[in-house]
Write a protein that holds these residues in place. Structure first.
Motif, PDB file in Angstrom:
ATOM      1  N   TYR B  20       0.614  28.009 -15.860  1.00 38.16           N
ATOM      2  CA  TYR B  20       0.338  29.009 -16.898  1.00 38.16           C
ATOM      3  C   TYR B  20       1.130  30.300 -16.673  1.00 38.16           C
ATOM      4  CZ  TYR B  20      -2.902  25.897 -19.142  1.00 38.16           C
ATOM      5  OH  TYR B  20      -3.420  24.824 -19.818  1.00 38.16           O
ATOM      6  N   ARG B  72       0.986  35.089 -24.602  1.00 40.55           N
ATOM      7  CA  ARG B  72      -0.114  35.262 -23.665  1.00 40.55           C
ATOM      8  C   ARG B  72      -0.935  33.976 -23.743  1.00 40.55           C
ATOM      9  NH1 ARG B  72      -3.603  39.349 -21.410  1.00 40.55           N
ATOM     10  NH2 ARG B  72      -5.757  38.650 -21.607  1.00 40.55           N
ATOM     11  N   ARG B  74      -4.175  32.031 -21.986  1.00 35.69           N
ATOM     12  CA  ARG B  74      -5.315  32.079 -21.069  1.00 35.69           C
ATOM     13  C   ARG B  74      -6.081  30.765 -21.152  1.00 35.69           C
ATOM     14  NH1 ARG B  74      -2.955  35.231 -19.077  1.00 35.69           N
ATOM     15  NH2 ARG B  74      -3.260  37.450 -18.683  1.00 35.69           N
ATOM     16  N   SER B  76      -9.372  28.644 -20.413  1.00 37.84           N
ATOM     17  CA  SER B  76     -10.795  28.927 -20.172  1.00 37.84           C
ATOM     18  C   SER B  76     -11.623  27.670 -20.375  1.00 37.84           C
ATOM     19  CB  SER B  76     -11.261  30.032 -21.123  1.00 37.84           C
ATOM     20  OG  SER B  76     -11.216  29.557 -22.453  1.00 37.84           O
TER      21      SER B  76
END
Lengths: 149, 149
Positions: B20, B72, B74, B76
């Motif tokens: 990532y 970006r 992320r 989760s």
């Protein structure tokens, strides 16, 4: 003496075979015998939401099978990643209505199995409609990308 | 004496972090250092074709990063399936243009890592646009299904 014996899968391949067999027979109890009875199992059907937990996964297969149409599902072009307690099968599913000379839909699937105390069980099934390379190349912009939609 | 030392990842989590990180930095060499150098690695980008083999996967990331826009990303709601030599991370990726207050796209991803002689490496990345449960329920017919399209 009669005993209820839980079906065990001795290998990830046995579990994978049972998964596609239950899928084709639209047999909910056979399907759920393949899945680990855990709150952490994950299932993404093609263009469906992300389902987490045995009950949510069970509900989704119940709804799929309730449609009544049995499908022919053949997994091909398998790539295998085998560990002693976790195994992955990345396949292309060829899905078509059973018994009909209908066009085949292609689905990419990543199947994850874990060795549990009850044998190998499915813990994740991620399926999404497959895009043909030719079609992807014909689009503008040509590269497959992380599109923001 | 100068030596070219290949970056090693001691755990699947280290490899996942590096994946990532490279993705966000749009750094091709860092990205490909995460992948196993194998003809059997598999990569499915959202709404993209199924890519097999290190070179095809490298080409796809090169094209994604050539777009110039850094994202970006992320991860989760991780579910982990850990073996001694194969590990899986099923996540929801929240993707948005870097530095902008733009809407976030949600992507379901299943990441597979294998312990190689060069440490933990990615062997499969399967990503598809995430469908919100609410949206799926509002559709007719309501259940997520194996639609033939």
């Amino acid at each position: 003496m009669k005993q209820t014996v839980k079906k065990m899968f001795a290998t990830a391949d046995e579990a994978e075979g049972a998964f596609y067999d239950a899928f084709e027979r639209a047999n909910l109890s056979a399907m759920m015998a393949v899945w680990a009875e855990s709150d952490d199992v994950v299932c993404v059907h093609p263009q469906g939401p992300r389902l987490v937990g045995f009950e949510a996964v069970r509900e989704s297969w119940m709804q799929i099978f309730a449609g009544g149409a049995t499908l022919r599902v053949r997994a091909s072009e398998q790539r295998r990643f085998d560990g002693s307690s976790v195994a992955v099968r990345a396949v292309i599913e060829r899905v078509s209505p059973a018994g009909e000379d209908a066009p085949v839909s292609l689905v990419c699937a990543t199947n994850v199995y874990e060795l549990t105390t009850n044998g190998w069980r499915m813990v994740s099934h991620h399926a999404s409609p497959m895009v043909e390379p030719q079609r992807a190349q014909a689009e503008e912009p040509p590269p497959p990308g992380y599109t923001l939609h």
